[in-house]
Design a protein around this motif. Structure first.
Motif, PDB file in Angstrom:
ATOM      1  N   ASP A   1       0.830  -1.203   0.000  1.00 15.43           N
ATOM      2  CA  ASP A   1       0.000   0.000   0.000  1.00 15.43           C
ATOM      3  C   ASP A   1       0.862   1.249   0.000  1.00 15.43           C
ATOM      4  OD1 ASP A   1       0.922  -0.653   2.542  1.00 15.43           O
ATOM      5  OD2 ASP A   1      -0.787   0.258   3.565  1.00 15.43           O
ATOM      6  N   LEU A   2       1.994   1.191   0.706  1.00 20.55           N
ATOM      7  CA  LEU A   2       2.930   2.314   0.729  1.00 20.55           C
ATOM      8  C   LEU A   2       3.612   2.475  -0.624  1.00 20.55           C
ATOM      9  CD1 LEU A   2       4.505   4.493   2.281  1.00 20.55           C
ATOM     10  CD2 LEU A   2       6.071   2.704   3.038  1.00 20.55           C
ATOM     11  N   VAL A   3       4.023   1.380  -1.229  1.00 20.46           N
ATOM     12  CA  VAL A   3       4.647   1.425  -2.550  1.00 20.46           C
ATOM     13  C   VAL A   3       3.684   2.051  -3.558  1.00 20.46           C
ATOM     14  CG1 VAL A   3       5.517   0.015  -4.466  1.00 20.46           C
ATOM     15  CG2 VAL A   3       6.162  -0.539  -2.109  1.00 20.46           C
ATOM     16  N   GLU A   4       2.425   1.639  -3.506  1.00 19.27           N
ATOM     17  CA  GLU A   4       1.425   2.167  -4.440  1.00 19.27           C
ATOM     18  C   GLU A   4       1.241   3.663  -4.262  1.00 19.27           C
ATOM     19  OE1 GLU A   4      -3.152   1.230  -5.935  1.00 19.27           O
ATOM     20  OE2 GLU A   4      -2.288   0.113  -4.253  1.00 19.27           O
ATOM     21  N   ARG A   5       1.247   4.120  -3.019  1.00 16.15           N
ATOM     22  CA  ARG A   5       1.025   5.533  -2.725  1.00 16.15           C
ATOM     23  C   ARG A   5       2.230   6.398  -3.077  1.00 16.15           C
ATOM     24  NH1 ARG A   5       0.036   4.858   2.308  1.00 16.15           N
ATOM     25  NH2 ARG A   5       1.863   5.771   3.329  1.00 16.15           N
ATOM     26  N   LEU A   6       3.428   5.824  -2.946  1.00 15.38           N
ATOM     27  CA  LEU A   6       4.642   6.633  -3.012  1.00 15.38           C
ATOM     28  C   LEU A   6       5.319   6.607  -4.380  1.00 15.38           C
ATOM     29  CD1 LEU A   6       6.570   8.350  -1.253  1.00 15.38           C
ATOM     30  CD2 LEU A   6       7.721   6.224  -0.587  1.00 15.38           C
ATOM     31  N   CYS A   7       5.238   5.492  -5.076  1.00 19.32           N
ATOM     32  CA  CYS A   7       6.104   5.279  -6.243  1.00 19.32           C
ATOM     33  C   CYS A   7       5.485   5.744  -7.551  1.00 19.32           C
ATOM     34  CB  CYS A   7       6.468   3.801  -6.360  1.00 19.32           C
ATOM     35  SG  CYS A   7       7.554   3.249  -5.032  1.00 19.32           S
ATOM     36  N   ASP A   8       6.356   6.227  -8.443  1.00 15.36           N
ATOM     37  CA  ASP A   8       5.945   6.590  -9.795  1.00 15.36           C
ATOM     38  C   ASP A   8       5.714   5.344 -10.638  1.00 15.36           C
ATOM     39  OD1 ASP A   8       6.371   9.558  -9.571  1.00 15.36           O
ATOM     40  OD2 ASP A   8       8.405   8.866  -9.140  1.00 15.36           O
TER      41      ASP A   8
END
Length: 309
Positions: free
Chosen positions: A194-201
């Motif tokens: 969920d963090l990767v989805e929110r943070l990454c391009d």
């Protein structure tokens, strides 16, 4: 100015009969946050260690700014290992100054950079403490400061958010955004999808040493089956289980998430939901990165090679 991308070009690595990396290719663009995800043992750490020169590849090449990564290039990479790489009995400030000097910074600049990152990461009150006396979360902050203290041109981070509380996650996320905004390519692995989805391009998914997907979450889910989110607070449990051409993805009681097969009528689903009582929400829904990940790393998941890689 050359393109300051970090490129993995068909990088391969074997350990006897075990294929750790099988012609892995992806690119981390300047100013981009790239999430590198996969199950335990999928090859993430091996790829990162090859970029750092800790391991030698059996084939392929890692390049930065169009040229093969050399020892000189690696001194410009900020690396954060999953395992703590700090000296436990050294004080925080002394350790960061020492590591900065190892990367070639003059003493005054090393002190200035160390103090800057200590303040930025909320470690000012701990700057004279030995690392072993810090909480695991603060040790993680020091580890990130160690990766940043020499002003790297590339950031390679292995599970940087492991063990952090929500406030520390927010601090570290902002630091990575700020660093990427200066044109630095940033790649990190994480199991917190969920963090990767929110943070990454963009995101790359590796399975058993092979890249099976790469691109933005929107790109990777573009061909996914239509999903509906239905909120029917008075509905009987299992109300959607017998609907034709529909698969129940999740049912929490308050919300039912359904996946429609090709040709399914969403209005028929709405009518079935209304038959159970009031419907407070009925909307299309994009699959999450977690759902995409489960699909592509499962034995039956269809491999989607390198969209946008």
């Amino acid at each position: 100015m050359p393109d300051r991308a970090l490129e993995f070009d068909r990088v391969s690595k074997r350990y006897g009969d075990i294929v750790a990396l099988d012609a892995v290719s992806f690119e981390v663009r300047p100013g981009e946050l790239y999430g590198f995800v996969g199950s335990n043992g999928a090859g993430k750490t091996t790829a990162m260690r090859i970029a750092l020169g800790v391991l030698a590849a059996d084939g392929g090449e890692v390049r930065y700014a169009g040229s093969p990564v050399t020892h000189a290039t690696r001194t410009r990479i900020g690396y954060m290992p999953e395992e703590r790489g700090l000296y436990p009995k050294m004080k925080v400030l002394d350790q960061l100054v020492y590591l900065a000097e190892l990367h070639g910074l003059a003493p005054n600049e090393a002190h200035r950079n160390a103090e800057y990152w200590i303040g930025k990461l909320g470690l000012t009150e701990r700057r004279r403490d030995e690392v072993l006396k810090l909480s695991l979360g603060n040790q993680q902050r020091v580890q990130l400061a160690a990766a940043l203290v020499h002003d790297p041109a590339v950031l390679v981070l292995d599970e940087p958010f492991s063990g952090l509380d929500p406030l520390a996650v927010d601090v570290m996320s902002q630091v990575l955004r700020d660093k990427a905004s200066t044109g630095v390519p940033v790649v990190f692995s994480s199991h917190q999808l969920d963090l990767v989805e929110r943070l990454c391009d963009r995101v790359g998914i590796i399975r058993s040493g092979r890249m099976v997907a790469s691109g933005s979450v929107t790109e990777l889910t573009a061909d996914a089956a239509t999903q509906l989110s239905v909120r029917a607070p008075r509905a009987q449990p299992g109300w959607a289980a017998t609907l034709p051409w529909v698969r129940v993805v999740s049912d929490s009681g308050s919300e039912t998430v359904l996946e429609l097969e090709s040709g399914a009528d969403d209005q028929a689903v709405l009518a079935a939901a209304l038959a159970t009582g009031p419907v407070t929400e009925f909307s299309r829904r994009r699959p999450t990165l977690t759902e995409l990940f489960r699909n592509v790393v499962s034995d039956n998941g269809a491999e989607r090679e390198g969209a946008g890689a």
